[in-house]
Write an enzyme that holds these catalytic residues in place. Structure first.
Site, PDB file in Angstrom:
ATOM      1  N   GLU A 213       0.809  -1.221   0.000  1.00  0.00           N
ATOM      2  CA  GLU A 213       0.000   0.000   0.000  1.00  0.00           C
ATOM      3  C   GLU A 213       0.849   1.281   0.000  1.00  0.00           C
ATOM      4  O   GLU A 213       0.868   2.025   0.984  1.00  0.00           O
ATOM      5  CB  GLU A 213      -0.963   0.011   1.197  1.00  0.00           C
ATOM      6  CG  GLU A 213      -2.081  -0.988   1.068  1.00  0.00           C
ATOM      7  CD  GLU A 213      -3.100  -0.899   2.206  1.00  0.00           C
ATOM      8  OE1 GLU A 213      -2.830  -0.207   3.201  1.00  0.00           O
ATOM      9  OE2 GLU A 213      -4.162  -1.515   2.072  1.00  0.00           O
TER      10      GLU A 213
ATOM     11  N   GLU B 133      -6.263  -7.968  -0.300  1.00  0.00           N
ATOM     12  CA  GLU B 133      -6.701  -8.069   1.097  1.00  0.00           C
ATOM     13  C   GLU B 133      -8.212  -7.887   1.111  1.00  0.00           C
ATOM     14  O   GLU B 133      -8.705  -6.792   0.833  1.00  0.00           O
ATOM     15  CB  GLU B 133      -6.056  -6.981   1.967  1.00  0.00           C
ATOM     16  CG  GLU B 133      -4.546  -7.071   2.038  1.00  0.00           C
ATOM     17  CD  GLU B 133      -3.919  -5.973   2.898  1.00  0.00           C
ATOM     18  OE1 GLU B 133      -4.652  -5.287   3.647  1.00  0.00           O
ATOM     19  OE2 GLU B 133      -2.692  -5.786   2.796  1.00  0.00           O
TER      20      GLU B 133
HETATM   21  C1  GLA Z   1      -4.020  -2.409   5.340  1.00  0.00           C
HETATM   22  C2  GLA Z   1      -2.665  -3.085   5.241  1.00  0.00           C
HETATM   23  C3  GLA Z   1      -2.539  -4.321   6.056  1.00  0.00           C
HETATM   24  C4  GLA Z   1      -3.214  -4.162   7.371  1.00  0.00           C
HETATM   25  C5  GLA Z   1      -4.659  -3.802   7.158  1.00  0.00           C
HETATM   26  C6  GLA Z   1      -5.448  -3.701   8.444  1.00  0.00           C
HETATM   27  O1  GLA Z   1      -4.892  -2.663   4.335  1.00  0.00           O
HETATM   28  O2  GLA Z   1      -2.245  -3.343   3.931  1.00  0.00           O
HETATM   29  O3  GLA Z   1      -1.164  -4.587   6.255  1.00  0.00           O
HETATM   30  O4  GLA Z   1      -2.548  -3.187   8.097  1.00  0.00           O
HETATM   31  O5  GLA Z   1      -4.714  -2.568   6.516  1.00  0.00           O
HETATM   32  O6  GLA Z   1      -5.066  -2.598   9.213  1.00  0.00           O
END
Ligand code: GLA
Ligand code: ZN
Length: 656
Positions: A142, A308
């Site tokens: 991210e 995710e």
């Molecule tokens: C983001 C991140 C993950 C995790 C989630 C939940 O999407 O990519 O590593 O931290 O949030 O907080």
């Protein structure tokens, strides 16, 4: 189709690994993502690489025929590196160091960090390039999370000055193009140009106020480009060192600091992180997630992955509501309906330590899979039977919406009127279309528009004569366009272009905006195809010339002045909407327009809380029907067959 989970073997004793893999296999998983935060596990001390643990877990996955997405770990620079080179830390707009203790603590323009990035990425590439279980690489994690795209350090300032020099060549040209005559802001050299940061004119509502809007826009572009360059550097190292499998990165829907239209070009496919944790929330909110899926599909105009996918309650310091397990199934189908052909849940099991010990996964803290595990396992089994639909059919939309990051940034800096929100304008229209059971792509002007029956251009302020020309050709040949307020008035330097509004789109719209009213928090009455309704945020006061008037203001000194118009151009039509409104009213307007242009009807009659998404490939046609209500519904669908579909609470079906 790829179906699996984000897994952190480094957080669990090795003697648990086999049991985890057994449970994953049972859940029909065929892929896991590994290692995006595991730099210190791989290189605990500089130049001492330890891949044994990762080799071991990957070979266990290989034995179970579960593939791996391997990540570069650069979102978490190790402490040994930060202590050695503290200038890697990013600097905020007040000059404070954004220090150690969480993640993403690096500046994209730091040369030392780039060198260390190359080293770790090269070591991983060399070690895993021939590993057949590793089928995809994810870069970092991210980019931009925690507001980390824009850095204010000296390295960034120097790089920004170079960027400007390449672009403007002479400082005189920069001063002229950006209008530095205002407030005597004329720069005397590229070295004297600053990154727009804290000044005596302070922030309000979290936004900087007083800098030159053109310089601000260039800085946004530069910062976004810095992320592109950093990602490109990682890709180059991977490719040069023998990695041949696809490379991706996990995007986020509500991060606006990276021009994803450009950024997506770097990757073989887009993936994104989707957390629709709205429990019994309003239908509109979950339809905003559909808008986000369509945006993600639009960045490359092809299928994408969810890297995710929410699989339980989330939380760092406190937890959110627990989703109904049926919603986990529904959200997964929602993603797939909109074009996801890879789903990885975040995460396998909640951690027993660290910042995210409240962030739940498929299992519980005790390692037992209960309702969430059961439903996800069921989804895996269902996807096996749907595999050919998911893999082969493509989303087909008759409507598309144009969005650009120059406009994201320009509107964000000078937002015209209190309450103006570019994303909200687009999402309201997209939600309205979803409620009309009309599918809508989200794209930019670089894509072919000719396949669409309707192109929507909301608040397209930074625009060019070429944009208008492209649209003119499309409409002349029978296309239809809907242009809205705050379009066509600014040039690429974020300056007002001085044309009569709507500027470049004036001829197409066939109107003159002769005055306007920034409504702010006030709302005013409108009537016409909107019914008796309210305009919000903005009101263009329109001289309609020869256009048909579809709605007019019923309030203020411009009572009876048109707010929505319709103009014939060649074989097509151009609609103009001079105000913002609510989802219901957008729905009324879009209903009239789509009826006029005869978009295909997917259902006989819309049912509140039910979404339909159409896909096809050759003769194969499929309709995903999704019920977001916590009660049973029936809906009469018309495509691909005429049929009454019954759905239970949070139920889904695919008709093909
Ligand atoms: C983001 C991140 C993950 C995790 C989630 C939940 O999407 O990519 O590593 O931290 O949030 O907080
Ligand atoms: Zn920096």
């Amino acid at each position: 189709m790829h179906f699996g989970v984000d897994y952190y073997p480094e957080h669990w004793p090795e003697d648990r690994w086999a049991e985890d893999i057994r449970l994953m296999k049972q859940a029909n998983f065929n892929i896991v993502r590994l290692a995006e935060f595991a730099w210190t596990k791989m290189e605990p001390v500089e130049n001492e690489y330890h891949f044994e643990w990762l080799d071991k877990i990957i070979s266990l996955f290989e034995e179970s025929n579960i593939k791996v997405v391997l990540c570069t770990p650069t979102a978490t620079p190790p402490k040994w590196l930060m202590d050695k080179y503290p200038d890697i830390y990013p600097i905020d707009e007040y000059g404070h160091v954004r220090g150690y203790g969480s993640r993403r603590h690096y500046c994209f323009n730091n040369e030392t960090y780039k060198e260390y990035t190359k080293k770790i990425v090269k070591a991983m590439a060399n070690h895993y390039k021939n590993n057949k279980t590793v089928v995809t690489w994810q870069l970092d994690n991210e980019f931009g999370c925690h507001n980390t795209v824009r850095c204010y350090c000296d390295d960034c300032e120097k790089a920004f000055q170079k960027y400007l020099e390449n672009k403007y060549e002479t400082i005189e040209n920069l001063n002229e193009k950006l209008g530095m005559a205002f407030w005597s802001q004329t720069y005397y050299s590229f070295e004297s140009v600053i990154i727009p940061r804290h000044t005596v004119c302070d922030y309000k509502e979290g936004k900087m106020l007083a800098h030159n809007p053109g310089l601000w826009l260039d800085y946004c572009r530069f910062a976004s480009q810095s992320v592109d360059d950093y990602a490109a550097l990682q890709i180059e190292v991977l490719r040069e060192n023998g990695v041949t499998v696809p490379i991706t990165h996990n995007f986020m829907a509500k991060f606006y600091d990276i021009d994803y239209n450009k950024h997506a070009k770097l990757y073989d496919f887009v993936s994104w992180d989707c957390y629709p944790n709205i429990v019994h929330g309003p239908f509109d909110d979950i339809m905003e997630v559909s808008f986000q899926h369509d945006m993600m599909r639009g960045y490359k105009n092809r299928k994408f992955w969810i890297m995710e996918m929410s699989s339980g309650p989330g939380g760092w310091n406190f937890m959110g509501r627990a989703p109904d397990p049926a919603q986990l199934r529904l959200w997964t189908y929602q993603a797939v309906a909109h074009g996801a052909d890879g789903i990885l849940y975040f995460r396998w099991r909640p951690c027993l330590f660290g910042t995210e010990q409240y962030w739940h996964g498929i299992l519980d803290h005790d390692g037992i899979g209960r309702d969430r595990y059961k439903i996800i396992k069921q989804v895996g089994a269902e996807f096996k039977t749907l595999e050919s639909i998911i893999d082969r059919t493509e989303n087909v939309s008759e409507v598309c919406m144009i969005r650009s990051f120059d406009n994201v940034w320009s509107h964000d800096y000078q937002w015209h009127s209190q309450g103006f929100d570019y994303n909200q304008i687009l999402s309201y229209m997209h939600i309205a279309l979803s409620k009309l059971n009309i599918n809508c792509d989200v794209t930019d002007f670089s894509h072919d528009l000719s396949k669409y029956k309707l192109v929507i251009i909301p608040a397209y302020n930074i625009s060019t004569a070429e944009n208008a020309e492209m649209l003119r050709k499309y409409v002349k040949n029978g296309g239809n366009a809907l242009i809205t307020f705050r379009s066509g008035n600014r040039d690429e330097y974020n300056k007002i272009n001085g044309l009569t509004i709507p500027g470049y789109f004036r001829e197409l719209a066939g109107i003159d905006v002769i005055n306007y009213d920034a409504l702010g928090k006030d709302m005013i009455k409108i009537k016409g195809v909107t019914g008796d309704s309210l305009a919000a945020v903005w009101a263009d006061i329109i001289d309609q010339k020869d256009c048909e008037v579809l709605a007019a203001y019923d309030d203020c000194f411009y009572k009876n002045s048109p707010c929505i118009t319709k103009n014939s151009v060649g074989k097509g039509t151009v609609y103009y909407m001079g105000c913002h409104t609510d989802v219901d009213t957008y729905q009324k307007v879009l209903k009239v327009i789509t009826e006029n242009i005869q978009t295909t009807k997917l259902v006989d009659k819309a049912v509140e809380g039910v979404e339909t998404v159409y896909r096809e490939y050759g003769d194969k046609k499929a309709l995903f029907v999704l019920n977001y209500n916590d009660y049973n519904v029936s809906i009469n669908i018309l495509v691909p067959v005429k049929k009454t579909v019954h759905l239970e609470a949070f139920g889904v079906t695919v008709i093909y």
